[in-house]
Design an enzyme around this catalytic site. Sequence first.
Site, mmCIF file in Angstrom:
data_model
loop_
_atom_site.group_PDB
_atom_site.id
_atom_site.type_symbol
_atom_site.label_atom_id
_atom_site.label_comp_id
_atom_site.label_asym_id
_atom_site.label_seq_id
_atom_site.Cartn_x
_atom_site.Cartn_y
_atom_site.Cartn_z
ATOM 1 N N ASP A 111 42.648 65.341 -26.082
ATOM 2 C CA ASP A 111 42.338 64.230 -25.194
ATOM 3 C C ASP A 111 43.251 63.050 -25.501
ATOM 4 O O ASP A 111 43.421 62.668 -26.667
ATOM 5 C CB ASP A 111 40.875 63.810 -25.364
ATOM 6 C CG ASP A 111 40.420 62.860 -24.273
ATOM 7 O OD1 ASP A 111 39.920 63.351 -23.244
ATOM 8 O OD2 ASP A 111 40.568 61.639 -24.450
ATOM 9 N N ASN B 185 46.337 53.586 -16.736
ATOM 10 C CA ASN B 185 45.983 53.500 -15.318
ATOM 11 C C ASN B 185 45.677 52.062 -14.901
ATOM 12 O O ASN B 185 46.088 51.616 -13.823
ATOM 13 C CB ASN B 185 44.775 54.390 -15.032
ATOM 14 C CG ASN B 185 45.150 55.863 -14.947
ATOM 15 O OD1 ASN B 185 46.288 56.207 -14.647
ATOM 16 N ND2 ASN B 185 44.197 56.739 -15.231
ATOM 17 N N HIS C 138 48.017 54.304 -11.309
ATOM 18 C CA HIS C 138 47.757 55.741 -11.437
ATOM 19 C C HIS C 138 49.021 56.585 -11.333
ATOM 20 O O HIS C 138 49.077 57.689 -11.896
ATOM 21 C CB HIS C 138 46.736 56.180 -10.384
ATOM 22 C CG HIS C 138 45.350 55.684 -10.669
ATOM 23 N ND1 HIS C 138 44.495 56.328 -11.532
ATOM 24 C CD2 HIS C 138 44.682 54.586 -10.229
ATOM 25 C CE1 HIS C 138 43.354 55.669 -11.605
ATOM 26 N NE2 HIS C 138 43.438 54.607 -10.826
ATOM 27 N N ASP D 242 49.919 59.451 -13.897
ATOM 28 C CA ASP D 242 50.275 60.828 -13.526
ATOM 29 C C ASP D 242 51.551 61.270 -14.240
ATOM 30 O O ASP D 242 51.663 62.422 -14.681
ATOM 31 C CB ASP D 242 50.471 60.933 -12.019
ATOM 32 C CG ASP D 242 49.154 60.850 -11.246
ATOM 33 O OD1 ASP D 242 48.084 60.905 -11.884
ATOM 34 O OD2 ASP D 242 49.216 60.740 -10.007
ATOM 35 N N GLU E 110 42.238 63.237 -18.450
ATOM 36 C CA GLU E 110 43.253 63.303 -19.502
ATOM 37 C C GLU E 110 42.901 64.320 -20.582
ATOM 38 O O GLU E 110 43.429 64.271 -21.690
ATOM 39 C CB GLU E 110 43.443 61.919 -20.131
ATOM 40 C CG GLU E 110 42.260 61.405 -20.927
ATOM 41 C CD GLU E 110 41.237 60.657 -20.102
ATOM 42 O OE1 GLU E 110 40.538 59.806 -20.672
ATOM 43 O OE2 GLU E 110 41.128 60.920 -18.890
#
Length: 301
Positions: free
Chosen positions: A176, A184, A189, A193, A219
Amino acid sequence: MRTLSAMSRPDPQTTQRLRLNLGDSGGRPGARVVVIHGENLGAQIEIGDKPVVVGRSVSCDLQIPHASVSRQHCRIVFEREQYVLEDLGSTNQTLVNEEPATRIELHDGDQIAVGDAVLKFMRRESLEDRYHQAMVERATVDNLTGLPNRRVWREALERAVVLAQSGPPLSLAFVDLDHFKRINDELGHLAGDDVLRAVATVIRNALLAGFTAGRLGGEEFAVILPNTTLQKAIDYSEALRRAIEALQPETAGVPRRITTSIGVVQWRVGFQTSAEFMRAADAELFRAKAAGRNRVCWANP
């Protein structure tokens, strides 16, 4: 019904296993079979120079884990410029286009019933093959990272757990990204990405033979590590953590340090389901977060 009576039947004991190897067909047009109904939906295998065995057993090249499927149900071979299907004495027979088949030449688009499952035979690069490839990719691949999606990854874990209950060690790593929400929130975002794609590339490049990685959502990623003891899984996860930390992808034109927390667990006596296995790995991931992040935590068997 099409038959091939003139060809001799090869000995099933000499069948060699062929692992999925897309794009390698010895220079000929090539073909593949795809599961279009039943257990292991979407699974596919390329037919190369060696026979492809379909059945319930984990030793089969294309496994369909259902009671209606024989352990070794049928196989497909390439002989004399033809793809030939042979039934291997299955209990429920093999049907090609709803007709019983003992030995038969396959043609593009043929449907093969193996117990309750249905496969489709397709010549590579046919229009239908390209369509099915696109549909399979949409159903099985996370479109942002290119890794297997959660459903496909869970199916792989289920198969690995079956083997682990009576076989070699199996480990699991949950990965994680730390403080991903900040990226973000601060950069948008699209930047987030980009980071996810970069991390997925590192994870994909770090995979060893037999390992399966997937994006579980957001994530969070996970890696299935068959034939891997806890200590080896810890070492692997620590190397993966360092590789991601060294990545430093550019976000908004500025290199950004990315760290991960990883939880590792080995399948052990007492686990009953894959869900328990996942919860144990998730608990170790939570412990890594609580201990300060950017570390690997594990549970001793």
